[in-house]
Design an enzyme around this catalytic site. Structure first.
Site, PDB file in Angstrom:
ATOM      1  N   ILE A  22      57.524  30.103  52.755  1.00  0.00           N
ATOM      2  CA  ILE A  22      56.351  30.970  52.690  1.00  0.00           C
ATOM      3  C   ILE A  22      56.850  32.407  52.588  1.00  0.00           C
ATOM      4  O   ILE A  22      57.729  32.809  53.342  1.00  0.00           O
ATOM      5  CB  ILE A  22      55.489  30.800  53.960  1.00  0.00           C
ATOM      6  CG1 ILE A  22      55.004  29.351  54.091  1.00  0.00           C
ATOM      7  CG2 ILE A  22      54.313  31.773  53.952  1.00  0.00           C
ATOM      8  CD1 ILE A  22      54.290  29.057  55.408  1.00  0.00           C
ATOM      9  N   GLY A  23      56.343  33.172  51.627  1.00  0.00           N
ATOM     10  CA  GLY A  23      56.730  34.573  51.511  1.00  0.00           C
ATOM     11  C   GLY A  23      58.063  34.810  50.820  1.00  0.00           C
ATOM     12  O   GLY A  23      58.588  35.932  50.812  1.00  0.00           O
ATOM     13  N   SER A  24      58.638  33.770  50.192  1.00  0.00           N
ATOM     14  CA  SER A  24      59.970  33.954  49.574  1.00  0.00           C
ATOM     15  C   SER A  24      59.905  34.709  48.250  1.00  0.00           C
ATOM     16  O   SER A  24      60.925  35.137  47.721  1.00  0.00           O
ATOM     17  CB  SER A  24      60.648  32.597  49.369  1.00  0.00           C
ATOM     18  OG  SER A  24      59.796  31.737  48.627  1.00  0.00           O
ATOM     19  N   THR A  33      55.236  33.759  44.040  1.00  0.00           N
ATOM     20  CA  THR A  33      54.136  34.329  43.248  1.00  0.00           C
ATOM     21  C   THR A  33      54.613  35.554  42.471  1.00  0.00           C
ATOM     22  O   THR A  33      54.295  35.724  41.283  1.00  0.00           O
ATOM     23  CB  THR A  33      52.965  34.696  44.185  1.00  0.00           C
ATOM     24  OG1 THR A  33      52.618  33.553  44.969  1.00  0.00           O
ATOM     25  CG2 THR A  33      51.750  35.167  43.409  1.00  0.00           C
ATOM     26  N   THR A  34      55.403  36.383  43.139  1.00  0.00           N
ATOM     27  CA  THR A  34      55.936  37.600  42.515  1.00  0.00           C
ATOM     28  C   THR A  34      56.828  37.236  41.326  1.00  0.00           C
ATOM     29  O   THR A  34      56.754  37.836  40.255  1.00  0.00           O
ATOM     30  CB  THR A  34      56.732  38.417  43.561  1.00  0.00           C
ATOM     31  OG1 THR A  34      55.883  38.640  44.701  1.00  0.00           O
ATOM     32  CG2 THR A  34      57.208  39.741  42.999  1.00  0.00           C
ATOM     33  N   GLU A  43      50.210  28.155  42.925  1.00  0.00           N
ATOM     34  CA  GLU A  43      49.608  27.227  43.895  1.00  0.00           C
ATOM     35  C   GLU A  43      48.091  27.456  43.925  1.00  0.00           C
ATOM     36  O   GLU A  43      47.641  28.601  43.971  1.00  0.00           O
ATOM     37  CB  GLU A  43      50.161  27.507  45.293  1.00  0.00           C
ATOM     38  CG  GLU A  43      51.349  26.681  45.659  1.00  0.00           C
ATOM     39  CD  GLU A  43      51.892  27.079  47.019  1.00  0.00           C
ATOM     40  OE1 GLU A  43      51.757  28.249  47.411  1.00  0.00           O
ATOM     41  OE2 GLU A  43      52.452  26.221  47.700  1.00  0.00           O
ATOM     42  N   TYR A  94      45.527  25.702  59.869  1.00  0.00           N
ATOM     43  CA  TYR A  94      46.259  26.603  60.770  1.00  0.00           C
ATOM     44  C   TYR A  94      45.528  26.815  62.094  1.00  0.00           C
ATOM     45  O   TYR A  94      46.149  27.090  63.117  1.00  0.00           O
ATOM     46  CB  TYR A  94      46.524  27.942  60.085  1.00  0.00           C
ATOM     47  CG  TYR A  94      47.681  27.911  59.129  1.00  0.00           C
ATOM     48  CD1 TYR A  94      47.552  28.311  57.799  1.00  0.00           C
ATOM     49  CD2 TYR A  94      48.937  27.458  59.535  1.00  0.00           C
ATOM     50  CE1 TYR A  94      48.616  28.267  56.920  1.00  0.00           C
ATOM     51  CE2 TYR A  94      50.013  27.404  58.669  1.00  0.00           C
ATOM     52  CZ  TYR A  94      49.845  27.808  57.358  1.00  0.00           C
ATOM     53  OH  TYR A  94      50.910  27.755  56.487  1.00  0.00           O
ATOM     54  N   GLN A 153      46.720  18.186  53.845  1.00  0.00           N
ATOM     55  CA  GLN A 153      47.878  17.697  53.077  1.00  0.00           C
ATOM     56  C   GLN A 153      47.447  16.761  51.957  1.00  0.00           C
ATOM     57  O   GLN A 153      48.004  16.783  50.849  1.00  0.00           O
ATOM     58  CB  GLN A 153      48.861  16.996  54.014  1.00  0.00           C
ATOM     59  CG  GLN A 153      50.259  16.878  53.443  1.00  0.00           C
ATOM     60  CD  GLN A 153      50.896  18.220  53.151  1.00  0.00           C
ATOM     61  OE1 GLN A 153      50.700  19.178  53.886  1.00  0.00           O
ATOM     62  NE2 GLN A 153      51.620  18.311  52.049  1.00  0.00           N
ATOM     63  N   GLU A 170      54.344  26.702  40.654  1.00  0.00           N
ATOM     64  CA  GLU A 170      54.683  27.137  42.004  1.00  0.00           C
ATOM     65  C   GLU A 170      54.596  25.934  42.941  1.00  0.00           C
ATOM     66  O   GLU A 170      53.530  25.328  43.074  1.00  0.00           O
ATOM     67  CB  GLU A 170      53.729  28.232  42.484  1.00  0.00           C
ATOM     68  CG  GLU A 170      54.097  28.802  43.841  1.00  0.00           C
ATOM     69  CD  GLU A 170      53.156  29.907  44.307  1.00  0.00           C
ATOM     70  OE1 GLU A 170      52.170  30.185  43.617  1.00  0.00           O
ATOM     71  OE2 GLU A 170      53.424  30.477  45.389  1.00  0.00           O
TER      72      GLU A 170
HETATM   73  N1  LIG Z   1      62.146  40.561  46.812  1.00  0.00           N
HETATM   74  C1  LIG Z   1      61.155  41.024  47.614  1.00  0.00           C
HETATM   75  N2  LIG Z   1      61.414  42.023  48.493  1.00  0.00           N
HETATM   76  C2  LIG Z   1      60.438  42.479  49.316  1.00  0.00           C
HETATM   77  N3  LIG Z   1      59.166  42.026  49.319  1.00  0.00           N
HETATM   78  C3  LIG Z   1      58.859  41.041  48.464  1.00  0.00           C
HETATM   79  C4  LIG Z   1      59.822  40.479  47.575  1.00  0.00           C
HETATM   80  N4  LIG Z   1      59.221  39.495  46.836  1.00  0.00           N
HETATM   81  C5  LIG Z   1      57.928  39.462  47.260  1.00  0.00           C
HETATM   82  N5  LIG Z   1      57.707  40.388  48.219  1.00  0.00           N
HETATM   83  C6  LIG Z   1      56.460  40.643  48.951  1.00  0.00           C
HETATM   84  O1  LIG Z   1      56.413  39.665  49.973  1.00  0.00           O
HETATM   85  C7  LIG Z   1      55.112  39.070  50.051  1.00  0.00           C
HETATM   86  C8  LIG Z   1      55.197  37.596  49.675  1.00  0.00           C
HETATM   87  O2  LIG Z   1      55.535  37.515  48.299  1.00  0.00           O
HETATM   88  P1  LIG Z   1      54.886  36.322  47.428  1.00  0.00           P
HETATM   89  O3  LIG Z   1      55.359  36.507  46.035  1.00  0.00           O
HETATM   90  O4  LIG Z   1      53.430  36.242  47.702  1.00  0.00           O
HETATM   91  O5  LIG Z   1      55.638  35.061  48.106  1.00  0.00           O
HETATM   92  P2  LIG Z   1      55.236  33.497  48.056  1.00  0.00           P
HETATM   93  O6  LIG Z   1      54.377  33.278  46.835  1.00  0.00           O
HETATM   94  O7  LIG Z   1      56.556  32.799  47.972  1.00  0.00           O
HETATM   95  O8  LIG Z   1      54.522  33.231  49.333  1.00  0.00           O
HETATM   96  C9  LIG Z   1      54.218  39.870  49.122  1.00  0.00           C
HETATM   97  O9  LIG Z   1      53.587  40.915  49.867  1.00  0.00           O
HETATM   98  C10 LIG Z   1      55.205  40.459  48.107  1.00  0.00           C
HETATM   99  O10 LIG Z   1      54.746  41.698  47.591  1.00  0.00           O
HETATM  100  N1  LIG Z   2      50.901  22.214  55.416  1.00  0.00           N
HETATM  101  C1  LIG Z   2      51.161  22.607  54.168  1.00  0.00           C
HETATM  102  N2  LIG Z   2      51.040  23.918  53.908  1.00  0.00           N
HETATM  103  C2  LIG Z   2      51.326  24.255  52.648  1.00  0.00           C
HETATM  104  C3  LIG Z   2      51.720  23.350  51.650  1.00  0.00           C
HETATM  105  N3  LIG Z   2      51.928  24.057  50.516  1.00  0.00           N
HETATM  106  C4  LIG Z   2      51.679  25.345  50.810  1.00  0.00           C
HETATM  107  N4  LIG Z   2      51.290  25.441  52.097  1.00  0.00           N
HETATM  108  C5  LIG Z   2      50.834  26.648  52.789  1.00  0.00           C
HETATM  109  C6  LIG Z   2      51.927  27.556  53.186  1.00  0.00           C
HETATM  110  C7  LIG Z   2      51.279  28.910  53.054  1.00  0.00           C
HETATM  111  O1  LIG Z   2      50.556  29.212  54.238  1.00  0.00           O
HETATM  112  C8  LIG Z   2      50.300  28.747  51.909  1.00  0.00           C
HETATM  113  C9  LIG Z   2      50.785  29.192  50.568  1.00  0.00           C
HETATM  114  O2  LIG Z   2      52.154  29.095  50.482  1.00  0.00           O
HETATM  115  P1  LIG Z   2      53.041  30.328  49.928  1.00  0.00           P
HETATM  116  O3  LIG Z   2      54.442  29.883  50.140  1.00  0.00           O
HETATM  117  O4  LIG Z   2      52.653  30.458  48.482  1.00  0.00           O
HETATM  118  O5  LIG Z   2      52.658  31.530  50.722  1.00  0.00           O
HETATM  119  O6  LIG Z   2      50.029  27.345  51.838  1.00  0.00           O
HETATM  120  C10 LIG Z   2      51.816  21.965  51.989  1.00  0.00           C
HETATM  121  O7  LIG Z   2      52.149  21.080  51.167  1.00  0.00           O
HETATM  122  N5  LIG Z   2      51.510  21.652  53.250  1.00  0.00           N
END
Ligand SMILES: Nc1ncnc2c1ncn2[C@@H]1O[C@H](COP(=O)(O)OP(=O)(O)O)[C@@H](O)[C@H]1O
Ligand SMILES: Nc1nc2c(ncn2[C@H]2C[C@H](O)[C@@H](COP(=O)(O)O)O2)c(=O)[nH]1
Length: 251
Positions: free
Chosen positions: A45-47, A50-51, A67, A85, A96, A119
């Site tokens: 999450i947050g990796s 999307t970006t 996603e 959550y 799920q 994604e």
């Molecule tokens: N390389 C990076 N360095 C710092 N912040 C980032 C980076 N990539 C994304 N972010 C920020 O971190 C947050 C999560 O990014 P996001 O692309 O939504 O991740 P995911 O889709 O994997 O959950 C967003 O606020 C985004 O602007």
């Molecule tokens: N329990 C699960 N949660 C999931 C799954 N796929 C995504 N997610 C959750 C995790 C985040 O809160 C949100 C979006 O994920 P990001 O990584 O894009 O922030 O959805 C799943 O299969 N099971």
């Protein structure tokens, strides 16, 4: 499988940097054979998934499937993501089940594009999230068994192709900060420990290969880098992926 693709598979599996020419060769040959390229983007999450995918949205021959979070937030008026959550024991199985349905829908969505970038996938749903739910005893064994049967049936009965996996590899502490900065309402109470656990199952699945099975070679990107420095890594991959498409429209 053509020679260039085989070479690519070998390179990715050894974790070696994929050379531009090998990627291009593989792409040309795959285009020549008309085979589409299916790429899934995985990470905690947050990796930055999307970006990363944002970079491809203006290209006519790349189909980007984020996603379907809006579907998870509004399943016939129910915010399943929020419910999961709020009360994971009660709602995780329903959530799920719906995540896995929407993933199969996206995997099997026909596209005229040469490249499909998705994604996450049905694989991370099963091998990361369901595995973590089992470890946390959020779902009981019978429920996990039902989800696993759905997973196995989907693989056997629907066309789910994955050619490469892009793994945005991060440290839990860094993505915890990013997740908090992003400030998604439903995620406000996620503890660091959950991200540490999710990181571990991603590593076991994609790097150690000790969970489930990895359907394709993994291209690892160190996604701890900040937005400025990671752009070069993303640009390299963007150019290589777009070389696989016959036309590039967009900025
Ligand atoms: N390389 C990076 N360095 C710092 N912040 C980032 C980076 N990539 C994304 N972010 C920020 O971190 C947050 C999560 O990014 P996001 O692309 O939504 O991740 P995911 O889709 O994997 O959950 C967003 O606020 C985004 O602007
Ligand atoms: N329990 C699960 N949660 C999931 C799954 N796929 C995504 N997610 C959750 C995790 C985040 O809160 C949100 C979006 O994920 P990001 O990584 O894009 O922030 O959805 C799943 O299969 N099971």
């Amino acid at each position: 499988m053509n020679a260039a693709r085989q070479n690519l598979q070998k390179l990715a599996q050894t974790g070696a940097q994929i050379s531009k020419s090998s990627l291009r060769k593989s792409a040309k040959m795959s285009n020549a054979s008309g085979k589409k390229l299916n790429v899934i983007v995985e990470g905690n999450i947050g990796s930055g998934k999307t970006t990363f995918l944002e970079r491809f949205k203006d290209y006519s021959d790349v189909c980007v499937l984020a996603e379907p979070i809006d579907m998870w937030r509004n399943c016939n008026g129910n915010n399943l993501l929020g419910l999961m959550y709020q009360d994971s024991k009660h709602w995780s199985f329903s959530f799920q089940s719906y995540v896995m349905l929407t993933m199969v829908q996206q995997h099997t969505l026909p596209t005229p594009c040469s490249v499909k970038l998705m994604e996450r996938s049905i694989y991370s749903a099963r091998y990361c999230f369901v595995e973590q739910m089992k470890k946390d005893k959020i779902i009981a064994e019978p429920s996990a068994a039902v989800l696993d049967e759905w997973f196995k049936w989907s693989l056997e009965n629907t066309k789910i192709d994955v050619d490469f996996i892009v793994y945005l590899r991060t440290s839990p502490e860094i993505v915890y900060e990013r997740m908090q900065t992003r400030g998604r309402e439903e995620e406000k109470k996620i503890p660091l420990g959950y991200l540490q656990d999710l990181h571990k199952v991603h590593e076991e699945w994609l790097m150690d290969k000790t969970i489930g099975h990895c359907p394709a070679p993994v291209i690892v990107i160190d996604a701890d880098q900040d937005k400025t420095s990671i752009c070069k890594e993303y640009e390299k991959f963007e150019v290589d992926v777009l070389k696989m498409t016959p036309c590039k429209v967009g900025v």
